[in-house]
Design an enzyme around this catalytic site. Structure first.
Site, PDB file in Angstrom:
ATOM      1  CG  ASP A   1      -2.022  -1.059   1.079  1.00 38.94           C
ATOM      2  OD1 ASP A   1      -2.297  -1.499  -0.057  1.00 38.94           O
ATOM      3  OD2 ASP A   1      -2.600  -1.446   2.107  1.00 38.94           O
TER       4      ASP A   1
ATOM      5  CE  LYS B   1      -3.078  -3.884  -3.625  1.00 36.93           C
ATOM      6  NZ  LYS B   1      -3.568  -4.845  -2.647  1.00 36.93           N
TER       7      LYS B   1
HETATM    8  C1  S3P Z   1      -5.263  -5.725   3.126  1.00 37.53           C
HETATM    9  C2  S3P Z   1      -4.483  -6.452   2.249  1.00 37.53           C
HETATM   10  C3  S3P Z   1      -3.856  -5.862   1.055  1.00 37.53           C
HETATM   11  C4  S3P Z   1      -3.832  -4.340   1.123  1.00 37.53           C
HETATM   12  C5  S3P Z   1      -5.154  -3.778   1.573  1.00 37.53           C
HETATM   13  C6  S3P Z   1      -5.501  -4.293   2.958  1.00 37.53           C
HETATM   14  C7  S3P Z   1      -5.862  -6.423   4.275  1.00 37.53           C
HETATM   15  O1  S3P Z   1      -4.594  -6.249  -0.079  1.00 37.53           O
HETATM   16  O2  S3P Z   1      -3.490  -3.812  -0.139  1.00 37.53           O
HETATM   17  O3  S3P Z   1      -5.093  -2.366   1.620  1.00 37.53           O
HETATM   18  O4  S3P Z   1      -6.300  -5.763   5.231  1.00 37.53           O
HETATM   19  O5  S3P Z   1      -5.889  -7.663   4.254  1.00 37.53           O
HETATM   20  P1  S3P Z   1      -4.304  -7.636  -0.864  1.00 37.53           P
HETATM   21  O6  S3P Z   1      -4.635  -8.754   0.034  1.00 37.53           O
HETATM   22  O7  S3P Z   1      -5.207  -7.592  -2.068  1.00 37.53           O
HETATM   23  O8  S3P Z   1      -2.862  -7.595  -1.237  1.00 37.53           O
END
Ligand code: S3P
Length: 428
Positions: free
Chosen positions: A316, A343
């Site tokens: 992120d 994203k």
């Molecule tokens: C998150 C996982 C990440 C991150 C998101 C929050 C989470 O996404 O980018 O902002 O809280 O599990 P991804 O699992 O798609 O990588």
């Protein structure tokens, strides 16, 4: 809404960033399926987490606010959720949609989940695939897009190797597996945030957490104990302020009580590799999560390469790392980050397009970008947020070192994760 940010070359002060978004979502979900009353302090009261809270209420859970950021959740156990009488709206929040679809797949009722125009474009096949293998019945729009409808039922355990290092996918499977009896094993291609595993363990669930393998032990009937949690400050929110201080000409900033879980702290390692002056003070353990105060000073930065296993540990933070790179001496290469394309917006395309508008030397790659710095940015123009909170905040921080400031269009999206951003930025 527009956010106008002017040039500012001295950054200083002492701030506290709001609660961690990932931990806040999980606190609400796990407290709802725990037995009895859980207490949450420091919950992030931003739109994404409020979507999760509203959905848990729609599923029959009583959640009371006792003070700012403090809540009591009256958990009803793994079998206590009730069918909602309307569609469940996740807003802009991918975490809500992916985690809750997993949870709902094993509940003995029917649910429909949807979200805003950005979330309805994000890939859900990655959860539908493994959940279907567990026996889940999920229908989606073409190619696995929300809205999705879920006819919950008893699921089988699974051994699954994640095709991408995604904590949302991992957590979706774990939540689905809670009501199955067998042993569920998840293998990860690289380590991603492990808050779900830690919190399940903390609530008394038998789970082994190894480096890249998670084993939810077989159990005839699982039970989560209620818990009390103080949510630490969000490292992903702190990253904007760390960057503001590092890229200033002078000043020093103290950010209190930030969560520094190893699976989230890749950004700090990048700052160190770039020669940023950063110290971690007052290190503590807060309810199973490491925390520290972060002291950061205006620094001369040098370029570095960001690639490989570190990517999921700072996924992120890549838009704000691009802002650091624009202020650093030399060519910074970011690669292995194709996940950025799915994203809240395509974050590679968004950063490249806005940086080009500003005259920053940037080259787009399928899985990242190269930025050649440092660049004196003229500014004085409008830039786009692409309905993405992290793009909007990254551009706001970049504006501090432009000559004429920037106007960030669509800045209301910042409220999804950081409603006090503008106020805090003004305070430093
Ligand atoms: C998150 C996982 C990440 C991150 C998101 C929050 C989470 O996404 O980018 O902002 O809280 O599990 P991804 O699992 O798609 O990588």
């Amino acid at each position: 809404m527009d956010l106008i940010v002017e040039r500012k070359r001295k950054v200083s002060g002492e701030i506290k960033v709001p609660g961690d978004k990932s931990i806040s979502h999980r606190s609400l979900i796990l407290a709802s399926i725990a037995e009895g009353v859980s207490k949450i302090e420091g919950l992030l009261e931003a739109e994404d987490c409020l979507s999760t809270m509203q959905i848990m209420k729609d599923l029959g859970i009583k959640i009371e606010k006792t003070a700012e950021g403090s809540y009591q959740v009256h958990g009803k156990g793994l079998d206590g959720l009730e069918e909602a009488d309307d569609v469940l709206d996740c807003g802009n929040s991918g975490t809500s949609m992916r985690l809750l679809t997993g949870l709902l797949a094993s509940q003995d009722f029917y649910s429909v989940v949807t979200g805003d125009h950005s979330l309805r474009k994000r890939p859900m096949q990655r959860i539908i695939g493994p959940l279907s293998r567990m026996g889940a019945q999920i229908w989606s729009r073409k190619n696995g897009l929300a809205p999705m409808s879920i006819r919950g039922q008893k699921l089988d355990a699974i051994e699954y190797t994640l095709p991408v290092a995604s904590a949302q996918l991992k957590s979706s499977i774990l939540l689905a597996a809670l009501k199955s009896e067998g042993e569920t094993i998840i293998n990860e291609p690289a380590v991603s945030r492990d808050h779900t595993e830690r919190m399940l363990k903390g609530a008394g669930v038998e789970i082994d957490i190894e480096e890249d393998r998670i084993v939810l032990k077989a159990a005839e009937k699982r039970k989560l104990n209620s818990f009390e949690i103080k949510v630490p400050g969000d490292i992903s929110s702190a990253a904007f302020f760390i960057t503001a201080a590092l890229t200033a000409d002078e000043g020093e900033l103290l950010i209190k009580n930030v969560g520094l879980n190893q699976t989230r702290s890749g950004f700090i390692e990048v700052v160190q590799a770039m020669g940023g002056e950063i110290s971690l003070l007052n290190k503590k353990d807060q309810g199973g999560e490491p925390t520290a105060d972060i002291l950061v000073k205006a620094s001369d930065l040098k370029a570095c390469e960001v690639s490989g296993e570190i990517i999921p540990r700072l996924i992120d933070e890549i838009p704000i790392i691009a802002v650091l790179a624009a202020a650093a001496e030399g060519k910074t290469l970011i690669k292995d980050a194709e996940e950025l394309r799915v994203k809240e917006t395509d974050r590679i395309a968004a950063v490249v397009s806005e940086f080009k508008k500003l005259g920053i030397e940037i080259e787009e790659h399928p899985d990242g970008m190269t930025i050649n710095g440092p660049v004196e940015v003229e500014g004085g123009i409008e830039v786009e947020s692409y309905h993405d909170h992290r793009i909007a905040m990254s551009l706001a921080v970049l504006a501090l070192r432009t000559k004429k400031g920037l106007t960030i269009k669509g800045s209301e999206i910042i409220n999804t994760s950081f409603p006090s951003f503008e106020e805090l930025l003004a305070s430093i």
